[in-house]
Design a protein around this motif. Sequence first.
Motif, PDB file in Angstrom:
ATOM      1  N   ALA A  30       0.837  -1.205   0.000  1.00  0.00           N
ATOM      2  CA  ALA A  30       0.000   0.000   0.000  1.00  0.00           C
ATOM      3  C   ALA A  30       0.874   1.259   0.000  1.00  0.00           C
ATOM      4  O   ALA A  30       1.824   1.368   0.771  1.00  0.00           O
ATOM      5  N   GLY A  31       0.558   2.169  -0.918  1.00  0.00           N
ATOM      6  CA  GLY A  31       1.272   3.437  -0.986  1.00  0.00           C
ATOM      7  C   GLY A  31       2.632   3.364  -1.655  1.00  0.00           C
ATOM      8  O   GLY A  31       3.382   4.339  -1.642  1.00  0.00           O
ATOM      9  N   THR A  32       2.975   2.237  -2.253  1.00  0.00           N
ATOM     10  CA  THR A  32       4.281   2.071  -2.898  1.00  0.00           C
ATOM     11  C   THR A  32       4.142   2.090  -4.419  1.00  0.00           C
ATOM     12  O   THR A  32       3.034   2.139  -4.964  1.00  0.00           O
ATOM     13  N   LEU A  33       5.260   2.003  -5.093  1.00  0.00           N
ATOM     14  CA  LEU A  33       5.265   1.911  -6.561  1.00  0.00           C
ATOM     15  C   LEU A  33       4.443   0.707  -7.025  1.00  0.00           C
ATOM     16  O   LEU A  33       3.780   0.770  -8.065  1.00  0.00           O
ATOM     17  N   ILE A  34       4.470  -0.353  -6.273  1.00  0.00           N
ATOM     18  CA  ILE A  34       3.719  -1.563  -6.617  1.00  0.00           C
ATOM     19  C   ILE A  34       2.237  -1.215  -6.795  1.00  0.00           C
ATOM     20  O   ILE A  34       1.614  -1.615  -7.778  1.00  0.00           O
ATOM     21  N   GLU A  35       1.706  -0.476  -5.861  1.00  0.00           N
ATOM     22  CA  GLU A  35       0.302  -0.076  -5.930  1.00  0.00           C
ATOM     23  C   GLU A  35       0.065   0.877  -7.106  1.00  0.00           C
ATOM     24  O   GLU A  35      -0.899   0.728  -7.855  1.00  0.00           O
ATOM     25  N   ARG A  36       0.965   1.840  -7.311  1.00  0.00           N
ATOM     26  CA  ARG A  36       0.808   2.811  -8.411  1.00  0.00           C
ATOM     27  C   ARG A  36       0.846   2.148  -9.786  1.00  0.00           C
ATOM     28  O   ARG A  36       0.221   2.635 -10.721  1.00  0.00           O
ATOM     29  N   MET A  37       1.598   1.062  -9.900  1.00  0.00           N
ATOM     30  CA  MET A  37       1.692   0.354 -11.179  1.00  0.00           C
ATOM     31  C   MET A  37       0.483  -0.554 -11.417  1.00  0.00           C
ATOM     32  O   MET A  37       0.317  -1.090 -12.504  1.00  0.00           O
ATOM     33  N   GLY A  38      -0.336  -0.741 -10.383  1.00  0.00           N
ATOM     34  CA  GLY A  38      -1.510  -1.607 -10.510  1.00  0.00           C
ATOM     35  C   GLY A  38      -1.177  -3.086 -10.405  1.00  0.00           C
ATOM     36  O   GLY A  38      -1.947  -3.932 -10.869  1.00  0.00           O
TER      37      GLY A  38
END
Length: 133
Positions: free
Chosen positions: A12-20
């Motif tokens: 949550a809140g990391t690049l992982i989340e932003r990349m979907g």
Amino acid sequence: MNITEHLTALSAGTLIERMGITLVSASADKVVGTMPVAGNTQPAGLLHGGASVVLAETLGSFAAQLHAGEGRSVVGIEVNATHHHGPRDGVVTGVATPVHRGRTTASYEIVIETADGRRVCTARLTCLVLAPQ
């Protein structure tokens, strides 16, 4: 909370989340995740090669962390990728499987494919397994 839910919560809140990136399943032997092409493209409309590398490093790092076990952490120290195909839409799926799982390093092959099985990228990630602190 199972391991997949736990790793997802940590994202949550990391690049992982932003990349979907969505974690489908996770074990020390195999980690599977998906990522949408939309929002992760380069100007020509193809999946950005860097996005494939982010997916690969995410899945390989999760697998290395599961191998390392509780109280230890891992950091990526080398990643390489060969890009085979640039999809324009849909979702890609990555599968990380171990190549080497040692006491201080762990290496994984990550294969990323389209929904119809066309290979998008083949990557290899090596992680350093850090001692407990």
